[in-house]
Scaffold this active site. Sequence first.
Site, short mmCIF file in Angstrom:
data_model
loop_
_atom_site.label_atom_id
_atom_site.label_comp_id
_atom_site.label_asym_id
_atom_site.label_seq_id
_atom_site.Cartn_x
_atom_site.Cartn_y
_atom_site.Cartn_z
N PRO A 1 -14.94 49.82 31.45
CA PRO A 1 -14.46 48.25 30.84
C PRO A 1 -15.58 48.15 29.38
CG PRO A 1 -14.95 47.77 33.09
CD PRO A 1 -15.25 49.26 32.83
N LYS A 2 -14.83 47.74 28.75
CA LYS A 2 -15.88 47.36 27.22
C LYS A 2 -16.92 46.56 27.52
CE LYS A 2 -13.71 48.57 23.27
NZ LYS A 2 -13.43 49.97 23.70
N SER A 3 -17.02 45.62 28.62
CA SER A 3 -17.96 44.85 28.87
C SER A 3 -19.27 45.33 29.42
CB SER A 3 -17.35 43.47 29.87
OG SER A 3 -16.88 43.94 31.12
N CYS A 4 -18.98 46.65 29.91
CA CYS A 4 -20.26 47.65 30.37
C CYS A 4 -20.89 48.18 29.25
CB CYS A 4 -19.74 48.66 31.39
SG CYS A 4 -18.90 47.52 32.85
N ILE A 5 -20.27 48.03 28.10
CA ILE A 5 -20.96 49.10 26.85
C ILE A 5 -22.33 48.29 26.32
CG2 ILE A 5 -20.59 50.27 24.91
CD1 ILE A 5 -17.93 50.77 25.79
#
Lengths: 411, 102
Positions: free
Chosen positions: B98-102
């Site tokens: 997920p993008k929120s992990c980047i």
Amino acid sequence: MKNLVILGAGTSGTMMANHLVSKLPKKEWNIHIVDQYKTHYYQPGFLFLPFDIYTENQVKKVGEKFIPKGVNYIQQKIEKIDAENNLVELENGTITYDLLIIATGSKIAPQEIEGMLSEEWRKSVFDFYTYEGALALRDKLRDFKKGKLVVHITEMPIKCPVAPLEFAFLADAYFQKKGVRDQVDITYVTPLSGAFTKEFTSKTLKYLLEDKNIKLVTDFAIERVDIENNKIIDYADTEVDYDLLVTVPTNMGDEVMERSGLGDDLNFVPTHPKTLQSLAHENIFVIGDATNVPASKAGSVAHFQAETLTDNILLYINNKPLKEEFDGHANCFIETGKNKALLIDFNYEQEPVTGTFPFAGIGPLKLLKESVFNHWGKLAFRWIYWNVLLKGIPIPFVLRNMSTTGKNINN
Amino acid sequence: MIKTIKHVEIQVNDEGYLTDFSQWNKEIGEELAKEHDIEMTDKHWEVISWIQAQVAANEPLSIRGIKKSGVIDIKQFYDLFPGGPLKVSTKIAGVPKPKSCI
Ligand SMILES: Cc1cc2nc3c(=O)[nH]c(=O)nc-3n(C[C@H](O)[C@H](O)[C@H](O)COP(=O)(O)OP(=O)(O)OC[C@H]3O[C@@H](n4cnc5c(N)ncnc54)[C@H](O)[C@@H]3O)c2cc1C
């Protein structure tokens, strides 16, 4: 006559009023703009207030001064948007619209985390994302000479994602200047896997934290603040002790979205990432921090969006197809302390890279490298904000879509 | 990148996430879980199915979303998938990080 209503007179709403006043046919359209507050804050200045770099007066002005003649300024709280009937309920009365622009921004929601909003709020637990928070923190920092400072991000997305890191860098410089840096322990705590939101930047800039002796705790998903024992605790039971906690709480869109059934989990409005039209209603457009688009929530982003949105509003009222133009372009200075700053320029697809900006080889600004010139750029941004940006005047040589000129793309 | 799991070749990116969900099956999920020292239980699979359904419906994944999933609370999520549960569970589920992990 038709009504175009802009909700919110912050960075984005004010820019849109200035763009549209000269472009919409006056005989056909009335433009209204609504905001609850009299004061327009220069939010990027909240980073500098706590360190006595800016004064109160440098970060606030009367909002109406920036609304052009010919636009009806309504200072009232927005209660609800009734999108089925094209009307907005205000504190006193209602206003109907043919076209609506939502520009209500995002704000902190410390109540989302257990223990954050307690009797310790603004005593040992602070934010600097509000005017009041930044001022309270300034007073605290003036007396803080020893102990553990924890700079913390609660969850993403937050506006100006680099601001907490800048805060840590400026704190390092501030305590050095006061001669107490060896007494102050600085730790940066983030829910991300690195110090930056973009992976490449995170790797390139890791040295900054090391050089400044700032400890880094990553992948920290906070569960609660334990004010009795001065700790933040995450879901994996990792604990970080603090004497002074400076947190960026959860950022959320305004509650109006929840009341109106227009927001997502965080009250951000589902928006087409390239046209900026709302996904639910074709006569509603959304700009700035209020959208859910995966771009940085920053004034510079809002500035680029405003140019695309202005064109799309004109296309829309002329029944023409919208441009799928906005590319997520962001351009942010990152203060690193001691009168230096970095610059990053990126979009939805392209991560920040090294190079020069805006001209290849010449700069004068350097991408992803610390320089004094970049710092001047950051300070000049305040003047640019009040005098250029809010008025919707394009910034010379900086285009709405990201340019690859001067960028070292393959690294 | 190609990775071989139990004699089956799968396509993964440099972080080990499947790039083609059609190559995923439970057995592959189980093997990927083992790489994180996770022994899959019914509860694990329930979460994995929920994640796959979210991704199929184009819903963004976040820790906050887990809280509202009705499948599991955040505390359990951490217990089931230690060490960054979103990163680990999405890898096992064969969906993008997920993008929120980047
Ligand atoms: C500490 C900090 C540092 C930052 N640094 C930078 C930087 O260096 N560079 C950069 O580009 N950006 C920076 N930003 C981000 C930038 O300030 C925001 O992205 C920008 O202001 C967004 O503009 P906006 O118009 O979308 O929202 P805002 O400017 O926040 O405006 C929203 C407006 O809507 C009004 N409103 C909301 N709800 C209601 C309601 N119910 N009724 C009536 N009115 C309502 C509010 O009163 C407000 O005036 C920073 C932000 C912070 C907090």
